[in-house]
Design a protein around this motif. Structure first.
Motif, PDB file in Angstrom:
ATOM      1  N   ALA A  30       4.371   5.835  -5.066  1.00  0.00           N
ATOM      2  CA  ALA A  30       5.134   5.275  -6.186  1.00  0.00           C
ATOM      3  C   ALA A  30       5.958   6.327  -6.925  1.00  0.00           C
ATOM      4  CB  ALA A  30       4.199   4.561  -7.159  1.00  0.00           C
ATOM      5  N   ASN A  31       5.367   7.464  -7.221  1.00  0.00           N
ATOM      6  CA  ASN A  31       6.082   8.485  -7.991  1.00  0.00           C
ATOM      7  C   ASN A  31       7.283   9.031  -7.222  1.00  0.00           C
ATOM      8  OD1 ASN A  31       4.560   8.713 -10.508  1.00  0.00           O
ATOM      9  ND2 ASN A  31       2.872   9.380  -9.203  1.00  0.00           N
ATOM     10  N   ILE A  32       7.089   9.293  -5.935  1.00  0.00           N
ATOM     11  CA  ILE A  32       8.182   9.818  -5.113  1.00  0.00           C
ATOM     12  C   ILE A  32       9.290   8.779  -4.994  1.00  0.00           C
ATOM     13  CG2 ILE A  32       8.809  10.585  -2.780  1.00  0.00           C
ATOM     14  CD1 ILE A  32       5.880  11.619  -2.523  1.00  0.00           C
ATOM     15  N   TYR A  33       8.906   7.530  -4.731  1.00  0.00           N
ATOM     16  CA  TYR A  33       9.896   6.456  -4.597  1.00  0.00           C
ATOM     17  C   TYR A  33      10.674   6.279  -5.901  1.00  0.00           C
ATOM     18  CZ  TYR A  33      11.993   1.918  -3.697  1.00  0.00           C
ATOM     19  OH  TYR A  33      12.895   0.904  -3.544  1.00  0.00           O
ATOM     20  N   ASP A  55       0.836  -1.205   0.000  1.00  0.00           N
ATOM     21  CA  ASP A  55       0.000   0.000   0.000  1.00  0.00           C
ATOM     22  C   ASP A  55       0.871   1.256   0.000  1.00  0.00           C
ATOM     23  OD1 ASP A  55      -2.321  -1.505   0.090  1.00  0.00           O
ATOM     24  OD2 ASP A  55      -2.457  -1.442   2.278  1.00  0.00           O
ATOM     25  N   TYR A  56       1.933   1.216   0.794  1.00  0.00           N
ATOM     26  CA  TYR A  56       2.861   2.351   0.870  1.00  0.00           C
ATOM     27  C   TYR A  56       3.438   2.651  -0.517  1.00  0.00           C
ATOM     28  CZ  TYR A  56       7.047   5.051   2.023  1.00  0.00           C
ATOM     29  OH  TYR A  56       8.032   6.012   2.067  1.00  0.00           O
ATOM     30  N   TYR A  57       3.921   1.607  -1.197  1.00  0.00           N
ATOM     31  CA  TYR A  57       4.560   1.831  -2.500  1.00  0.00           C
ATOM     32  C   TYR A  57       3.550   2.243  -3.564  1.00  0.00           C
ATOM     33  CZ  TYR A  57       8.953   0.205  -0.610  1.00  0.00           C
ATOM     34  OH  TYR A  57      10.097   0.096   0.141  1.00  0.00           O
ATOM     35  N   LEU A  82      13.613  -9.290  -8.513  1.00  0.00           N
ATOM     36  CA  LEU A  82      12.566  -9.629  -7.538  1.00  0.00           C
ATOM     37  C   LEU A  82      12.284  -8.417  -6.650  1.00  0.00           C
ATOM     38  CD1 LEU A  82      10.881 -12.028  -6.442  1.00  0.00           C
ATOM     39  CD2 LEU A  82      12.789 -12.554  -4.924  1.00  0.00           C
ATOM     40  N   GLY A  83      11.182  -7.727  -6.955  1.00  0.00           N
ATOM     41  CA  GLY A  83      10.904  -6.469  -6.276  1.00  0.00           C
ATOM     42  C   GLY A  83      11.673  -5.360  -6.962  1.00  0.00           C
ATOM     43  N   CYS A  84      11.360  -5.146  -8.228  1.00  0.00           N
ATOM     44  CA  CYS A  84      12.204  -4.297  -9.089  1.00  0.00           C
ATOM     45  C   CYS A  84      12.066  -2.810  -8.809  1.00  0.00           C
ATOM     46  CB  CYS A  84      11.903  -4.585 -10.562  1.00  0.00           C
ATOM     47  SG  CYS A  84      10.259  -4.041 -11.096  1.00  0.00           S
ATOM     48  N   GLY A  85      11.024  -2.406  -8.067  1.00  0.00           N
ATOM     49  CA  GLY A  85      10.873  -0.983  -7.757  1.00  0.00           C
ATOM     50  C   GLY A  85      10.777  -0.143  -9.020  1.00  0.00           C
ATOM     51  N   SER A  86      11.688   0.798  -9.162  1.00  0.00           N
ATOM     52  CA  SER A  86      11.668   1.721 -10.299  1.00  0.00           C
ATOM     53  C   SER A  86      12.056   1.044 -11.612  1.00  0.00           C
ATOM     54  CB  SER A  86      12.642   2.877 -10.038  1.00  0.00           C
ATOM     55  OG  SER A  86      13.976   2.379  -9.990  1.00  0.00           O
ATOM     56  N   GLN A 105       3.785  -0.195 -13.218  1.00  0.00           N
ATOM     57  CA  GLN A 105       3.473   0.659 -14.370  1.00  0.00           C
ATOM     58  C   GLN A 105       4.624   1.619 -14.673  1.00  0.00           C
ATOM     59  OE1 GLN A 105      -0.348   2.505 -13.630  1.00  0.00           O
ATOM     60  NE2 GLN A 105      -1.389   0.527 -13.426  1.00  0.00           N
ATOM     61  N   LEU A 106       5.178   2.225 -13.630  1.00  0.00           N
ATOM     62  CA  LEU A 106       6.296   3.159 -13.824  1.00  0.00           C
ATOM     63  C   LEU A 106       7.538   2.427 -14.326  1.00  0.00           C
ATOM     64  CD1 LEU A 106       5.908   5.346 -10.608  1.00  0.00           C
ATOM     65  CD2 LEU A 106       5.345   6.024 -12.952  1.00  0.00           C
ATOM     66  N   ALA A 107       7.819   1.267 -13.740  1.00  0.00           N
ATOM     67  CA  ALA A 107       9.002   0.501 -14.136  1.00  0.00           C
ATOM     68  C   ALA A 107       8.870   0.000 -15.568  1.00  0.00           C
ATOM     69  CB  ALA A 107       9.204  -0.673 -13.184  1.00  0.00           C
ATOM     70  N   SER A 108       7.670  -0.401 -15.950  1.00  0.00           N
ATOM     71  CA  SER A 108       7.430  -0.895 -17.306  1.00  0.00           C
ATOM     72  C   SER A 108       7.761   0.171 -18.344  1.00  0.00           C
ATOM     73  CB  SER A 108       5.972  -1.342 -17.442  1.00  0.00           C
ATOM     74  OG  SER A 108       5.720  -1.789 -18.750  1.00  0.00           O
ATOM     75  N   ILE A 109       7.359   1.395 -18.079  1.00  0.00           N
ATOM     76  CA  ILE A 109       7.686   2.510 -18.980  1.00  0.00           C
ATOM     77  C   ILE A 109       9.193   2.720 -19.012  1.00  0.00           C
ATOM     78  CG2 ILE A 109       7.469   5.009 -19.302  1.00  0.00           C
ATOM     79  CD1 ILE A 109       4.653   4.704 -17.920  1.00  0.00           C
TER      80      ILE A 109
END
Length: 196
Positions: A11-14, A5-7, A43-47, A72-76
């Protein structure tokens, strides 16, 4: 609020705070153990920062994260789909030469970590490598809206003793790459799955 939930919420800030961190030294150490153009799970790719590094080095990369917004952000960022999956949903059988879990498994309890390490081992090819990193210390619980389990060297040795198919190749301690957090330390571990 749990860690996912936090991420999703931040998400944008992280993404902005982590996408440009230079992990090259750690990445190259890990790559040195991998076959050329091998298969890697982030595993847990984040950005998607490290996924992109692996892709640019010619690896066949599968990126996954539990946060739909970060996926979604990482995919872009990396130019390919990112799997929206949680650690306990891992269900691969001998697919990857390497699994990269940078600052991701630290959001699991020690009990959960044992189960995930079993799934990670199943996912690795014989002789495959796992990199994981945790905050260095002995704290377990919530801070800044997320659950963390910190470890010291002996803690990680004890955990991995229960996973006989995973051999510690190297463990080392580093300081945080972010200037405002340079007093924080990280425990880095590379293990190899038995076989070959």
């Amino acid at each position: 609020m749990d860690s996912i939930d936090y991420y999703n919420k931040y998400a944008n800030i992280y993404f902005e705070n982590t996408v440009d961190l230079n992990m090259e030294e750690h990445l190259e150490k890990f790559i040195s153990f991998l076959p050329e153009a091998g298969t890697v799970l982030d595993l847990g790719c984040g950005s998607g920062r490290d996924s992109l590094y692996f892709i640019n080095k010619g690896f066949d990369v599968t990126a996954m994260d539990g946060s739909e917004e970060l996926c979604q952000l990482a995919s872009i960022h990396i130019g390919q789909d990112v799997l929206n999956m949680q650690f306990n949903e891992l269900d691969f059988q001998q697919v990857f030469d390497g699994i990269w879990a940078c600052a991701s498994l630290l959001h699991t309890t020690p009990e959960q970590l044992h189960g995930i390490l079993g799934k990670v081992s199943d996912s690795l090819n014989p002789g495959g490598l796992l990199y994981m990193s945790f905050k260095y210390g002995d704290f377990q619980g919530y801070r800044n809206g997320r659950y963390f389990a910190d470890y010291k060297f002996h803690d990680m040795e004890e955990i991995l003793e229960e996973h006989r198919d995973l051999e510690i190749i190297e463990m080392w301690k580093t300081s945080d790459l972010r200037p405002e957090r340079e007093e924080d330390s990280w425990l880095n571990i590379i293990v190899r799955k038995a076989g070959l």
